[in-house]
Motif scaffolding. Structure first.
Motif, short mmCIF file in Angstrom:
data_model
loop_
_atom_site.label_atom_id
_atom_site.label_comp_id
_atom_site.label_asym_id
_atom_site.label_seq_id
_atom_site.Cartn_x
_atom_site.Cartn_y
_atom_site.Cartn_z
N GLU A 197 -39.99 14.60 29.81
CA GLU A 197 -39.51 15.54 30.82
C GLU A 197 -38.96 16.74 30.06
O GLU A 197 -38.05 16.60 29.24
CB GLU A 197 -38.43 14.89 31.67
N PRO A 198 -39.48 17.96 30.29
CA PRO A 198 -39.13 19.08 29.42
C PRO A 198 -37.78 19.72 29.65
O PRO A 198 -37.27 20.39 28.77
CB PRO A 198 -40.26 20.08 29.68
N GLY A 199 -37.18 19.62 30.82
CA GLY A 199 -35.92 20.31 31.07
C GLY A 199 -36.13 21.63 31.79
O GLY A 199 -37.23 22.19 31.84
N ALA A 200 -35.07 22.17 32.36
CA ALA A 200 -35.13 23.43 33.09
C ALA A 200 -35.37 24.59 32.13
O ALA A 200 -35.07 24.50 30.93
CB ALA A 200 -33.83 23.64 33.86
N PRO A 201 -35.93 25.71 32.61
CA PRO A 201 -36.15 26.87 31.73
C PRO A 201 -34.87 27.27 31.00
O PRO A 201 -33.81 27.41 31.60
CB PRO A 201 -36.62 27.95 32.71
N GLY A 202 -34.99 27.45 29.70
CA GLY A 202 -33.86 27.84 28.87
C GLY A 202 -32.91 26.72 28.51
O GLY A 202 -31.93 26.95 27.79
N GLN A 203 -33.19 25.50 28.99
CA GLN A 203 -32.29 24.38 28.72
C GLN A 203 -33.01 23.23 28.02
O GLN A 203 -32.52 22.10 28.00
CB GLN A 203 -31.68 23.88 30.03
N GLY A 204 -34.16 23.52 27.45
CA GLY A 204 -34.93 22.48 26.78
C GLY A 204 -34.68 22.44 25.28
O GLY A 204 -33.62 22.01 24.83
#
Length: 226
Positions: free
Chosen positions: A91-98
């Motif tokens: 699961e990659p994470g929200a934009p800017g929070q990966g």
């Protein structure tokens, strides 16, 4: 440095710490994060996960929950909850929070920074997130180097300890074991061996007030002989 192994009930003897320098024949795959041109902070940001030879990296595994925890006056840290779904998937994470990569002066190379809830390019997000690593093939051993550092209100790192929790999973999402690492200031290296050669993935969470960075990920199994 000291660590505590908290294994799954059915796998009490599976996970064993090994010196990082002993890993090359046990875990021959090496990822240095230097495939892209060197770039200073904020470097490169990856909103869809990161693919490297033999593995994929993201924020967490599908099926896991994501929360935040404050440990000081700085940015919050990622906190993972729950068990991964089957089969393991990133699961990659929200934009800017990966995840991000940027040049690190201590490593003298590019390094991996997990981004916390404040998001890129907030400096208090850098190194305060979680990392999930999914291997294409089950690994016998895994290791990494980590940099921890926190400068207190007096401008010193005296008595600093950076805490990292590594949780290892089998291909079906079952936990193999969890390791709590308390690392000193600076770069330290860590290796772990699975007696059943079944490490499909792991997550890394940290509670270091200054955030952490990772480099020189090792994984795999010994090359066949004969």
């Amino acid at each position: 440095m000291w660590l505590t192994i908290v294994p799954a009930a059915a796998a009490a003897e599976r996970l064993t710490p090994v010196p990082y320098d002993d890993l090359p024949p046990l875990a021959p795959e090496l990822v240095t994060f230097d495939r892209l041109p060197a770039k200073d902070y904020p470097g490169y940001s990856f909103d869809h996960g990161l693919a490297v030879p033999g593995a994929r990296l993201g924020e967490r595994f599908a099926g896991q929950g994501l929360g935040a925890v404050h440990i000081d006056d700085g940015g919050p840290h990622d906190r993972l909850t729950g068990r991964p779904a089957v089969p393991l998937a990133i699961e990659p994470g929200a934009p800017g929070q990966g995840l991000s990569l940027s040049r690190h002066t201590a490593y003298r190379s590019m390094a991996l920074y997990p981004l916390g809830p404040l998001g890129q390019p907030d400096p208090q997000a850098r190194g305060e997130g979680s990392v999930a690593i999914l291997f294409a093939r089950d690994a016998c051993a895994v290791g990494f180097r980590v940099h921890t550092e926190y400068v207190d209100a007096f401008g010193t790192t005296e008595g600093h300890e950076g805490t990292i929790r590594a949780t290892f999973y089998a291909r079906d999402g079952a936990p193999i074991g969890a390791v709590r690492i308390v690392a000193p200031e600076g770069i330290s290296a860590h290796g772990f061996l699975d007696a059943q050669a079944g490490i499909a993935g792991l997550t890394l969470e940290n509670r270091d007030p200054g955030g952490v960075s990772f480099d020189d990920l090792r994984f795999g199994c010994p090359a066949p002989t004969g």
